[in-house]
Write a protein that holds these residues in place. Structure first.
Motif, PDB file in Angstrom:
ATOM      1  N   ILE A  46       0.838  -1.192   0.000  1.00 45.49           N
ATOM      2  CA  ILE A  46       0.000   0.000   0.000  1.00 45.49           C
ATOM      3  C   ILE A  46       0.872   1.240   0.000  1.00 45.49           C
ATOM      4  CG2 ILE A  46      -1.848  -1.219   1.233  1.00 45.49           C
ATOM      5  CD1 ILE A  46      -0.930   0.286   3.773  1.00 45.49           C
ATOM      6  N   VAL A  47       0.222   2.387  -0.064  1.00 44.06           N
ATOM      7  CA  VAL A  47       0.936   3.668   0.041  1.00 44.06           C
ATOM      8  C   VAL A  47       1.062   4.004   1.525  1.00 44.06           C
ATOM      9  CG1 VAL A  47       0.920   6.122  -0.514  1.00 44.06           C
ATOM     10  CG2 VAL A  47       0.040   4.453  -2.167  1.00 44.06           C
ATOM     11  N   GLY A  48       2.289   4.110   1.980  1.00 40.70           N
ATOM     12  CA  GLY A  48       2.537   4.473   3.375  1.00 40.70           C
ATOM     13  C   GLY A  48       3.214   5.820   3.464  1.00 40.70           C
ATOM     14  N   GLU A  49       3.034   6.489   4.602  1.00 35.50           N
ATOM     15  CA  GLU A  49       3.687   7.775   4.835  1.00 35.50           C
ATOM     16  C   GLU A  49       4.573   7.663   6.067  1.00 35.50           C
ATOM     17  OE1 GLU A  49       2.691  12.534   5.371  1.00 35.50           O
ATOM     18  OE2 GLU A  49       1.074  11.056   5.477  1.00 35.50           O
ATOM     19  N   ILE A  50       5.839   8.052   5.919  1.00 31.90           N
ATOM     20  CA  ILE A  50       6.765   8.015   7.047  1.00 31.90           C
ATOM     21  C   ILE A  50       6.502   9.246   7.907  1.00 31.90           C
ATOM     22  CG2 ILE A  50       9.175   8.003   7.753  1.00 31.90           C
ATOM     23  CD1 ILE A  50       9.884   6.683   5.140  1.00 31.90           C
ATOM     24  N   LEU A  51       6.042   9.002   9.143  1.00 27.66           N
ATOM     25  CA  LEU A  51       5.751  10.103  10.064  1.00 27.66           C
ATOM     26  C   LEU A  51       6.996  10.522  10.849  1.00 27.66           C
ATOM     27  CD1 LEU A  51       2.338   8.774  11.430  1.00 27.66           C
ATOM     28  CD2 LEU A  51       2.728  10.368   9.551  1.00 27.66           C
ATOM     29  N   ALA A  52       7.876   9.557  11.118  1.00 28.89           N
ATOM     30  CA  ALA A  52       9.096   9.859  11.865  1.00 28.89           C
ATOM     31  C   ALA A  52      10.141   8.824  11.504  1.00 28.89           C
ATOM     32  CB  ALA A  52       8.823   9.857  13.370  1.00 28.89           C
ATOM     33  N   ALA A  53      11.417   9.231  11.587  1.00 31.33           N
ATOM     34  CA  ALA A  53      12.520   8.307  11.297  1.00 31.33           C
ATOM     35  C   ALA A  53      13.662   8.619  12.243  1.00 31.33           C
ATOM     36  CB  ALA A  53      12.966   8.461   9.853  1.00 31.33           C
ATOM     37  N   GLU A  54      14.011   7.626  13.078  1.00 32.70           N
ATOM     38  CA  GLU A  54      15.071   7.808  14.070  1.00 32.70           C
ATOM     39  C   GLU A  54      16.157   6.766  13.870  1.00 32.70           C
ATOM     40  OE1 GLU A  54      13.166   7.507  17.811  1.00 32.70           O
ATOM     41  OE2 GLU A  54      11.990   9.367  17.564  1.00 32.70           O
ATOM     42  N   GLN A  55      17.364   7.082  14.338  1.00 33.45           N
ATOM     43  CA  GLN A  55      18.486   6.174  14.201  1.00 33.45           C
ATOM     44  C   GLN A  55      18.258   4.907  15.023  1.00 33.45           C
ATOM     45  OE1 GLN A  55      21.232   6.775  12.166  1.00 33.45           O
ATOM     46  NE2 GLN A  55      21.656   4.626  12.608  1.00 33.45           N
ATOM     47  N   HIS A  56      18.600   3.753  14.430  1.00 36.92           N
ATOM     48  CA  HIS A  56      18.509   2.478  15.154  1.00 36.92           C
ATOM     49  C   HIS A  56      19.535   2.500  16.290  1.00 36.92           C
ATOM     50  CE1 HIS A  56      18.776  -1.818  15.978  1.00 36.92           C
ATOM     51  NE2 HIS A  56      17.704  -2.021  15.194  1.00 36.92           N
TER      52      HIS A  56
END
Length: 790
Positions: A46-56
């Motif tokens: 599906i179409v997803g939207e990245i709301l947040a991205a943090e370092q592993h």
């Protein structure tokens, strides 16, 4: 030409599935080479939207993303470098199946749970790897199935077009054929004029009038180049094999595919003065969009401003004036370039572009202004802008439509079935032709995009392919044929070939173009016709004779232990004339070397000599009995000076026979004893028709003479003088012996000739014969200093 089926169905949508549509197009002459899916076999994406991205926390190259599907949020671990908040990407949820039957499950990566997978284009078989995620357009709806969002339930159809169907290098051209085949209307795009909102324009001057009969240009100011192309545009380009660059370039590429008209946009700020369509100056340099720097020839056409070349016309734009991130104003061009002038120019620089591919085959010469209006509308809708007026320049060298008469009776005769008049008119009008009723048929005018229609049979072919070749009845073609009488004086080339084969020769078929090195060696100083674009360097000159090709074949055979070689060839040779014209002359040529006879138990292994070659040629000349061929000493640059004879017919040299010059035999490593002959085919295929003569009932009288003459005197000269002096009763004269050696002065030779006399009405008496022989002896004594041999 590769296109999307969905895009074609926007133009015309027949009630056919993909395979039926492909079969129909193929039967209409537009052969379908391949059908493939636009994306891999996957589900649950599906179409997803990245709301947040943090370092592993435990991996430098991984990021922990919070992804929304429009309802819920999921934690997904991702290694893509472009994973960041705010972008929309393909999101394979838990339970999704990717190409290769790869199932997505909940997983734990370095201690962090991941509920799904964010995808790049290669993982969905949507294109090559970009090294990161596939970023979707901002307007894409979150949570929508990716197949629906991108219209991926589509097929790509690839056509293998023949060069004459340049009109089908566009969706419009293909749709036109499909519409006619299914008797449907076509949905044309909006190409209406876009009103100018300012007076900004650049002066256009066409200096190369024959090369560029039409040129259009338009200034568009205040565009926002940072605005990306809409998703629908990017997808259509991707499916046609083109990548998205920026909105202006994308629109020009889109028009190229949609209408078939190449366009180009220049950064207006980088132009100095007006636009000049001209030929390049010799050595002028330009750096193209691909970074390649070219040194141009004077026969190349360029688009230039007042100071410099901006583009290689019809092929590729220049880097210096290209649209870039800082571009605010553009100059948009659209042109018609003459196909015959542009053909081969791109290849001469090692280039081949989508534009040159179309221009070389022929682009609709009425399309440039329409295309620039269509492009203006799209550009202003996507990136804004204020267009100026379209400036159009034309010359007197624009093509003109063809006017063709189509006879109704001819249709049934050629297609073996009648086609109703209404259907004929419907087909031709649907293909864009103007049709008017005329006596016994129609007067048809071709459209500006069909360069391949010129004569009546072209129209018959159009009717046949639209009606369907598979629908034409199987019926033998019948006609009243008039048998043309063959002149008895002519013999066929086949008869000459059979005679050569009977003499032990094998027929060779060599190229009409030969190695310049061999040809110049055999014919030094003789002008030749050189090919502009040879298939290889050793096949670069049109042949003056068959000898270069035959000798190369001999070399090939000798290098493979074939010691006895006899080859012949018939065909055209190409000889330039002083006035620049070209004479194409049919000749018979042969070469022989090695033993006189094939190896056998009683043979002596004798090598062929000059007289073998001469004897074989004489055997061929006997096919045209009644013609007075003579051999006389001659010279030829390719032949041994002491073993060369000219073949003379009616005082004209029609051929040569002799030994290959020793220096050439050494140069090309052919060994000794290579003999050649060549004669014009017209001389051995035209004979005198025999006429009946009543055989004489009276006896012949023969006298033999042995004459000693200077050894340098040709025997033929002696025979000619003897024949002239012998009188009307001489019926045969032949040379039956030549002697040099013991008992003869070293500077002289003995010729033995036989003279045969006969009269058709009575018996000749001794006095008459002796008188004639006396005339012959006196003529030879006075003319050549001949003496009778004791």
């Amino acid at each position: 030409m590769k296109f999307s089926e969905q895009w074609l169905r926007e133009w015309v949508n027949p009630e056919l599935n993909t395979q039926q549509l492909a079969d129909q197009i193929t039967m209409a002459g537009l052969e379908v080479d391949a059908i493939e899916a636009v994306a891999g076999d996957f589900s649950g994406v599906i179409v997803g939207e990245i709301l947040a991205a943090e370092q592993h926390p435990d991996a430098d190259k991984l990021r922990v993303c919070k992804v929304s599907d429009g309802k819920d949020e999921y934690q997904v671990v991702c290694g893509a470098p472009n994973a960041r908040a705010g972008i929309k990407v393909p999101f394979a949820t838990v339970g999704a199946v990717l190409p290769g039957n790869f199932k997505i499950k909940k997983a734990k990566l370095r201690g962090v749970e991941s509920f799904g997978m964010l995808c790049g284009p290669d993982e969905l078989e949507l294109g090559e790897s970009t090294g990161g995620l596939m970023e979707l357009a901002p307007e894409t709806q979150v949570g929508q199935d990716l197949r629906d969002a991108l219209g991926l339930n589509d097929k790509l159809i690839e056509l293998g077009l023949t060069p004459n169907r340049s009109d089908c290098l566009s969706l419009r051209g293909i749709a036109r054929d499909v519409a006619v085949l299914n008797e449907l209307d076509i949905n044309e795009p909006d190409c209406s004029p876009v009103a100018a909102v300012n007076d900004e324009q650049r002066e256009i001057t066409i200096e190369a009038e024959e090369d560029c009969p039409r040129y259009c240009g338009r200034v568009i100011r205040n565009i926002d180049i940072s605005q990306p192309s809409p998703l629908w545009l990017q997808e259509k380009l991707r499916r046609a094999g083109l990548r998205s660059i920026d909105a202006v370039v994308d629109v020009t590429n889109y028009i190229l595919l949609e209408l078939g008209q190449p366009l180009h946009g220049f950064d207006l700020a980088k132009l100095d003065g007006g636009i000049h369509v001209r030929l390049a100056t010799q050595g002028e340099k330009i750096t193209l969009l691909d970074g390649q720097e070219l040194e141009l020839r004077s026969d190349s056409m360029v688009i230039a401003d007042d100071k410099k070349a901006l583009a290689l016309a019809g092929i590729m734009g220049g880097k210096e004036s290209a649209v870039g991130e800082t571009t605010r104003d553009i100059f948009l061009e659209s042109a018609f370039f003459a196909p015959e002038k542009l053909a081969g120019r791109a290849r001469s620089y090692g280039l081949h572009t989508d534009s040159s591919h179309r221009f070389e085959r022929g682009v609709d010469y009425e399309l440039p202004k329409q295309a620039i209006e269509r492009a203006t509308r799209l550009i202003t809708e996507i990136v804004g802008g204020e267009p100026g007026p379209v400036v159009e320049r034309t010359t007197a060298h624009l093509p003109e439509p063809q006017h063709i008469s189509l006879r109704e009776a001819r249709i049934e005769k050629m297609l073996a079935m009648p086609v109703p008049a209404a259907r004929v008119e419907s087909i031709l009008k649907g293909l864009g032709l103007q049709v008017e009723k005329a006596d016994g048929g129609w007067a048809v005018t071709t459209p500006s995009w069909r360069f391949d229609l010129a004569i009546e049979v072209d129209l018959l072919e159009e009717l046949a392919r639209i009606v369907g070749y598979n629908n034409l009845p199987v019926k033998p073609i019948t006609d009243t044929l008039e048998i043309i009488a063959k002149p008895e004086s002519q013999i066929g080339v086949g008869e000459v070939r059979r005679r050569m084969t009977a003499l032990g020769y094998q027929e060779a078929i060599t190229y009409s173009f030969v190695d310049p090195v061999w040809q110049k060696a055999l014919f030094p100083g003789v002008e030749t016709v050189s090919l502009i674009n040879p298939i290889s360097a050793d096949l670069a000159d049109m042949r003056l004779s068959h000898w270069p090709g035959l000798l190369k074949a001999v070399s090939h055979n000798l290098n493979r232990q074939q010691a006895r070689v006899r080859l012949f060839e018939t065909g055209l040779c190409f000889v330039p004339n002083a006035d620049g014209s070209l004479t194409q002359e049919a000749t018979l040529s042969a070469v022989l070397t090695g033993d006189r006879l094939p190896e056998n138990w009683h043979g002596k292994g004798e090598r062929v000599d000059f007289f073998d070659a001469k004897g074989d040629l004489e055997s061929v000349l006997k096919l045209v009995a009644g013609r007075d061929f003579r051999f006389q000493a001659g010279e030829h640059s390719a032949l041994h000076p002491g073993q060369t004879a000219e073949v003379v017919l009616d005082d004209q040299v029609v051929g040569y026979v002799g030994a290959l010059h020793p220096s050439l035999a050494q140069q090309f490593d052919l060994g000794k004893g290579v003999y050649l002959f060549e004669v014009k085919l017209a001389a051995v295929t035209e004979r005198r028709v025999p006429s009946f003569q009543t055989p004489s009932r009276y006896p012949e009288v023969r006298r033999d003479l042995a004459l000693v003459i200077d050894r340098k005197i040709p025997a033929q000269s002696v025979l000619d003088a003897a024949r002239a002096a012998a009188g009307e009763h001489l019926v045969n004269l032949n040379l039956f012996d030549i002697y040099e050696g013991e008992g003869i002065d070293p500077q002289r030779k003995s010729l033995a000739i036989g003279l045969t006399y006969r009269d058709s009405s009575r018996t000749l008496n001794e006095e008459e014969v002796n008188e004639s022989v006396g005339h012959v002896i006196r003529a030879l004594e006075e003319g050549f200093g001949a003496t009778l041999r004791n």
